[in-house]
Scaffold this motif. Structure first.
Motif, mmCIF file in Angstrom:
data_model
loop_
_atom_site.group_PDB
_atom_site.id
_atom_site.type_symbol
_atom_site.label_atom_id
_atom_site.label_comp_id
_atom_site.label_asym_id
_atom_site.label_seq_id
_atom_site.Cartn_x
_atom_site.Cartn_y
_atom_site.Cartn_z
ATOM 1 N N UNK A 1 -9.206 -1.488 -12.453
ATOM 2 C CA UNK A 1 -9.457 -2.402 -11.223
ATOM 3 C C UNK A 1 -8.635 -3.796 -11.218
ATOM 4 N N UNK A 2 -8.944 -4.265 -12.223
ATOM 5 C CA UNK A 2 -8.183 -5.628 -12.519
ATOM 6 C C UNK A 2 -6.677 -5.664 -12.485
ATOM 7 N N UNK A 3 -6.072 -4.644 -13.222
ATOM 8 C CA UNK A 3 -4.898 -4.543 -13.206
ATOM 9 C C UNK A 3 -4.282 -4.446 -11.847
ATOM 10 N N UNK A 4 -5.006 -3.691 -10.944
ATOM 11 C CA UNK A 4 -4.505 -3.407 -9.558
ATOM 12 C C UNK A 4 -4.320 -4.707 -8.815
ATOM 13 N N UNK A 5 -5.669 -5.449 -8.899
ATOM 14 C CA UNK A 5 -5.580 -6.721 -8.160
ATOM 15 C C UNK A 5 -4.843 -7.783 -8.447
ATOM 16 N N UNK A 6 -4.897 -7.942 -9.821
ATOM 17 C CA UNK A 6 -4.018 -9.162 -10.566
ATOM 18 C C UNK A 6 -2.541 -8.999 -10.264
#
Length: 491
Positions: free
Chosen positions: A227-232
């Motif tokens: 999730x964080x990789x996609x959003x960042x």
């Protein structure tokens, strides 16, 4: 006033284990991503400390006239490691609510708590559920690059393959893959992985799993790390300046983020990794199971067994800032009492400053003091050292009032300007008199609304009476009808 052109910041890069000169990827611009909360319960004080630390960092970059894009996510699709139970789904069962009702309830609570502590909102606050498509696309790329594999509708990242192709899983946390394998717990479902350290990118949803989305591999839900990789990367690019969070996220969460990003994009995603340390309570780790824990509102309202009195949120903020963000901070009654006394001393001096008169000469070198303040904050955002210099200003202000020191108009203006910048703009503090005035205004406004509602009730205008009550409740203000009077409280 200072700008980034004449200020050099050194920050501690967790990736290399040392302080490094901050040089943004693009001059005058800063991209910063901080891992936000998993909204399945009330935010705890340790989380508040982390977000408050990055609030100061955000504020200082703005003070130096950087154009900053600060992204802090909301994890609203669960927070689980492989076979752990989805925390949001579990809470929805306990509270007999839909999962997204749980998400909304605790997202509102999170925002209300951070507002109490005077945190600025991020520029972008993306949610995990709002970026399922982006996460699926990242998984497709990892499968295409041979760094992921599917098993029974789930997709896992292949750690061994990643390392064989030049990756270095463990580079952030300093862990060796051999030690990680030796210490891996025997969990159900480990058998479907090639390697115990492989981590889930997508998990197949069982029939009873509530939060689920369609994917090329069947109905399921994303892995927490993905999730964080996609959003960042969506909002800050394939490579950005700063990624932050609590030290508990260094492994496995941030370690996995690095592997995923390098596996899909082929580059080191983050230039500087920053991690805050933990908050303890009376010398012990905070823990729900042992009862050694306290919620922000319990500390503020005084309804707890640890503290002799309630403490204003600004006092709590000041207490947090008296320790460096990378050091363990112990919360205790004695420490809070001392912080309150110190803050009152500091804020009292700042209130006096507006009435100080200038002289024709200066007997104090104000520029040296200003330089020391900036040196402190430029040295890995060292707020406790900065605060110690603000207390030097308290001595100066008291001496100015007594006539033991003098400042000419130019130096007095500099002192007032810099004090305002550090106290209000960078540290995010407020004078208690200002906040008390705000509460007084709120009390007056609430009296008007309560009187209007009472009038509506006398006239049996129940629709208007209920509308006033319900709309206030939506804003977190609860009316309580007692004998002869109506009071209110803020949730």
């Amino acid at each position: 006033m200072r700008t980034y052109h004449n200020n050099k910041i050194k920050l501690f890069n967790s990736l290399h284990g040392k302080k490094e000169l901050f040089i943004p990827l693009h001059e005058g611009f800063v991209g910063m991503y901080v891992c936000g909360p998993t909204v399945y319960n009330k935010v705890h004080l340790g989380n508040v400390r982390t977000f408050l630390s990055f609030d100061v960092i955000n504020r200082y970059f703005r003070h130096l006239k950087y154009k900053i894009r600060y992204v802090r996510n909301i994890t609203d699709a669960g927070h689980l490691l492989d076979n752990e139970e989805d925390k949001i789904s579990k809470q929805s069962v306990l509270e007999k609510l839909e999962p997204m009702e749980v998400v909304q309830k605790y997202t509102v609570d999170f925002h209300n708590v951070l507002s109490l502590f005077n945190l600025l909102p991020p520029n972008i606050e993306p949610t995990a559920t709002g970026h399922i498509v982006e996460q699926i696309e990242l998984i497709k790329k990892l499968l295409k690059n041979g760094l992921a594999y599917t098993v029974n509708g789930s997709v896992y990242f292949d750690v061994n393959k990643y390392n064989m192709e030049g990756g270095n899983y463990g580079e952030l946390s300093g862990r060796k893959i051999e030690d990680m394998i030796a210490n891996t717990r025997d969990l159900d479902g480990q058998g479907e992985k090639k390697n115990p350290q492989d981590f889930a990118l997508w998990k197949r949803a069982s029939a009873e799993h509530i939060m689920r989305w369609p994917s090329p591999w069947g109905d399921g839900f994303p892995g927490w790390h993905l999730e964080c990789t996609a959003m960042s990367t969506k909002y800050l690019g394939e490579k950005f300046d700063i990624h932050g969070g609590g030290m508990d996220l260094k492994f496995p969460h941030h370690e996995c983020e690095i592997a995923q990003a390098k596996g899909t994009l082929g580059v080191e995603p983050v230039k500087y990794w920053m991690h805050t340390n933990m908050l303890t309570l009376n010398g012990q780790k905070m823990s729900k199971s042992t009862g050694n824990t306290i919620l922000p509102e319990e500390l503020i309202q005084g309804n707890n067994n640890f503290f002799e009195k309630p403490f204003h949120p600004i006092i709590v903020r000041f207490f947090f800032l008296q320790a460096h963000y990378r050091s363990v901070l112990d919360l205790s009654n004695e420490a809070m009492i001392a912080a309150e006394k110190g803050f009152i001393r500091l804020s009292s001096a700042i209130e006096k400053l507006s009435s100080i008169k200038s002289s024709k000469i200066s007997t104090f070198n104000i520029q040296d003091w200003i330089d020391l303040c900036y040196e402190a904050i430029n040295d890995d955002f060292n707020t406790p050292i900065l605060i110690s210099y603000l207390f030097e200003a308290v001595k100066l202000i008291n001496n100015l009032e007594l006539g033991n020191e003098t400042l000419n108009q130019e130096d007095l203006s500099k002192l007032q300007e810099v004090i305002h910048a550090f106290f209000y703009d960078i540290l995010g503090l407020e004078l208690l008199s200002d906040t008390l005035n705000d509460h007084s205004k709120l009390d007056h406004a609430m009296k008007v609304l309560i009187d209007l509602r009472n009038k509506a009730r006398l006239e049996k205008d129940w629709a208007l009476s209920d509308e006033i009550r319900d709309r206030l409740a939506e804003s977190g203000i609860i009316l309580k009808d007692g004998k002869g009077e109506t009071t209110y409280e803020i949730e």
